[in-house]
Design a protein around this motif. Structure first.
Motif, PDB file in Angstrom:
ATOM      1  N   GLN A   1     -11.304  -5.528  -1.433  1.00 44.50           N
ATOM      2  CA  GLN A   1     -10.917  -4.231  -0.886  1.00 44.50           C
ATOM      3  C   GLN A   1     -11.389  -4.100   0.562  1.00 44.50           C
ATOM      4  O   GLN A   1     -10.667  -3.581   1.422  1.00 44.50           O
ATOM      5  CB  GLN A   1     -11.514  -3.111  -1.745  1.00 44.50           C
TER       6      GLN A   1
ATOM      7  N   ARG B   1      -6.480   8.751   4.667  1.00 46.54           N
ATOM      8  CA  ARG B   1      -7.380   8.331   3.597  1.00 46.54           C
ATOM      9  C   ARG B   1      -8.042   9.549   2.964  1.00 46.54           C
ATOM     10  O   ARG B   1      -8.543  10.416   3.676  1.00 46.54           O
ATOM     11  CB  ARG B   1      -8.428   7.360   4.144  1.00 46.54           C
TER      12      ARG B   1
ATOM     13  N   SER C   1      -7.359  -0.223  -3.052  1.00 47.16           N
ATOM     14  CA  SER C   1      -8.016  -1.009  -4.104  1.00 47.16           C
ATOM     15  C   SER C   1      -6.990  -1.661  -5.027  1.00 47.16           C
ATOM     16  O   SER C   1      -7.158  -2.820  -5.433  1.00 47.16           O
ATOM     17  CB  SER C   1      -8.982  -0.134  -4.907  1.00 47.16           C
ATOM     18  N   LEU C   2      -5.911  -0.934  -5.357  1.00 51.37           N
ATOM     19  CA  LEU C   2      -4.884  -1.487  -6.241  1.00 51.37           C
ATOM     20  C   LEU C   2      -4.131  -2.627  -5.558  1.00 51.37           C
ATOM     21  O   LEU C   2      -3.900  -3.683  -6.166  1.00 51.37           O
ATOM     22  CB  LEU C   2      -3.910  -0.392  -6.655  1.00 51.37           C
TER      23      LEU C   2
ATOM     24  N   HIS D   1      -8.428  10.535  -3.333  1.00 51.26           N
ATOM     25  CA  HIS D   1      -7.436  10.177  -4.347  1.00 51.26           C
ATOM     26  C   HIS D   1      -6.696   8.890  -4.007  1.00 51.26           C
ATOM     27  O   HIS D   1      -5.979   8.351  -4.849  1.00 51.26           O
ATOM     28  CB  HIS D   1      -6.423  11.317  -4.514  1.00 51.26           C
ATOM     29  N   GLY D   2      -6.834   8.403  -2.788  1.00 50.78           N
ATOM     30  CA  GLY D   2      -6.133   7.198  -2.375  1.00 50.78           C
ATOM     31  C   GLY D   2      -5.715   7.299  -0.920  1.00 50.78           C
ATOM     32  O   GLY D   2      -6.469   7.831  -0.091  1.00 50.78           O
TER      33      GLY D   2
ATOM     34  N   ILE E   1       0.841  -1.202   0.000  1.00 55.56           N
ATOM     35  CA  ILE E   1       0.000   0.000   0.000  1.00 55.56           C
ATOM     36  C   ILE E   1       0.872   1.247   0.000  1.00 55.56           C
ATOM     37  O   ILE E   1       0.557   2.247  -0.644  1.00 55.56           O
ATOM     38  CB  ILE E   1      -0.962   0.001   1.210  1.00 55.56           C
TER      39      ILE E   1
ATOM     40  N   GLN F   1       1.229   2.808 -12.071  1.00 59.03           N
ATOM     41  CA  GLN F   1      -0.059   2.271 -11.641  1.00 59.03           C
ATOM     42  C   GLN F   1      -0.945   1.938 -12.832  1.00 59.03           C
ATOM     43  O   GLN F   1      -1.644   0.920 -12.839  1.00 59.03           O
ATOM     44  CB  GLN F   1      -0.761   3.260 -10.705  1.00 59.03           C
TER      45      GLN F   1
ATOM     46  N   THR G   1       1.820   1.597  -3.683  1.00 58.95           N
ATOM     47  CA  THR G   1       0.760   1.911  -4.648  1.00 58.95           C
ATOM     48  C   THR G   1      -0.057   3.130  -4.254  1.00 58.95           C
ATOM     49  O   THR G   1      -0.717   3.732  -5.099  1.00 58.95           O
ATOM     50  CB  THR G   1      -0.205   0.720  -4.778  1.00 58.95           C
ATOM     51  N   GLU G   2      -0.056   3.457  -2.942  1.00 61.19           N
ATOM     52  CA  GLU G   2      -0.904   4.531  -2.403  1.00 61.19           C
ATOM     53  C   GLU G   2      -2.365   4.295  -2.742  1.00 61.19           C
ATOM     54  O   GLU G   2      -3.133   5.218  -2.986  1.00 61.19           O
ATOM     55  CB  GLU G   2      -0.439   5.903  -2.910  1.00 61.19           C
ATOM     56  N   SER G   3      -2.751   3.024  -2.734  1.00 60.85           N
ATOM     57  CA  SER G   3      -4.123   2.659  -3.090  1.00 60.85           C
ATOM     58  C   SER G   3      -4.486   1.320  -2.469  1.00 60.85           C
ATOM     59  O   SER G   3      -3.845   0.304  -2.750  1.00 60.85           O
ATOM     60  CB  SER G   3      -4.268   2.579  -4.611  1.00 60.85           C
TER      61      SER G   3
END
Length: 310
Positions: free
Chosen positions: A29, A50, A19-20, A53-54, A12, A159, A15-17
């Motif tokens: 998720q 949070r 969901s990704l 944008h991520g 995380i 990404q 990816t800073e996400s």
């Protein structure tokens, strides 16, 4: 606390996400969010900011990820040590491993990785094919043609590219693009160099299609550069830097070039980062064994990387 949960948090951070990362590890998720919340409760800190944008790491999150990286690496080293003592004899495993690799990954990482892999999995046949562009490797992974795809992705489209692939992705290293000069160069004492300054000097380029597309992204127009050499051979590239005082453009993972003590690196202002990674079509003892060895080799080689003293 589960080692895999630390792996999720480390990913995380990259990816800073949520969901990704969930997609990359084939979990929901919601399930991943619950795991992170449990980590936060166990440690009694907030790990993530949070937003729409991520996510980004809090100060506590950065500290935890720094330690988590060490824990995960030590755990992988532990598995390597105890593997010969387990009931599973990997040397008896038979099979086939197909690898599609970017040229720079192929000659900087694969020789050592394959030496170790062949000793550990002597009955697994390995086939390696080099591809000039990461899009070719991504296509092979999506088509199920290869088991492993070794790529170099620029951070500005990282990404976007991994979302196009229906496979697990593991980041191996992340290094900025650097200027490489001879110790005798007039640029050798600079603490940092701008892209505009680079344009005034002879430039040494690799001829790989993927690499050239990233260099074009940085300079916008390659025709404006004084290109001293464009080659796929490291020795020719090195001689252009040492003998013709050209400036090379590469990263710390270019071990075969930077092992020469006569070449040093200079940071480039507003440069992008090169992400070296591994797509895995199916996790099994063979692909997991390859990935484990790749990570150990990369970690070992990068610990000795040189930084510009200026």
């Amino acid at each position: 606390m589960d080692i895999q949960h630390l792996n999720y948090l480390v990913d995380i951070a990259k990816t800073e996400s949520i969901s990704l990362t969930a997609k990359r590890f084939f979990i929901s998720q919601q399930g991943l969010s619950q795991i992170i919340q449990k980590l936060e409760n166990d440690l009694n800190v907030t790990l993530l900011h949070r937003n729409r944008h991520g996510v980004t790491l809090t100060d506590a999150g950065k500290a935890v990820v720094e330690q988590a990286l060490e824990i995960v690496q030590k755990y992988e080293e532990l598995l390597q040590v105890v593997q010969p003592l387990t009931n599973t004899n990997v040397q008896s495993i038979k099979g086939h491993l197909s690898i599609s690799a970017a040229p720079n990954v192929s000659y900087n990482y694969l020789p050592e990785v394959l030496d170790s892999f062949n000793r550990k999995f002597p009955q697994v046949d390995v086939q390696v094919e080099e591809k000039q562009h990461f899009l070719e490797i991504i296509q092979q992974i999506n088509d199920g043609v290869v088991d492993i795809g070794l790529v170099i992705l620029p951070d500005y489209s990282y990404q976007e590219q991994i979302l196009r692939v229906n496979a697990t992705f593991e980041k191996i290293s992340e290094n900025p693009l650097l200027a490489c000069v001879a110790k005798t160069s007039v640029l050798a004492k600079k603490k940092i160099i701008t892209i505009k300054e680079l344009s005034a000097y002879p430039i040494a380029l690799y001829s790989h299609e993927n690499y050239l597309s990233m260099i074009k992204h940085m300079f916008k127009d390659l025709s404006s550069l004084n290109i001293s050499v464009k080659t796929s051979y490291v020795e020719v590239y090195k001689k252009a830097i040492l003998d013709r005082k050209a400036v090379g453009l590469t990263s710390f993972s270019d071990f075969r070039l930077l092992d020469d003590e006569a070449i040093i690196t200079v940071p480039i202002e507003n440069s992008f980062k090169l992400i070296y990674g591994c797509f895995i079509n199916s996790l099994n003892p063979v692909t997991e064994g390859f990935l484990s060895i790749l990570k150990l080799v990369a970690a070992h080689k990068l610990t000795g990387k040189r930084v510009h003293k200026g």
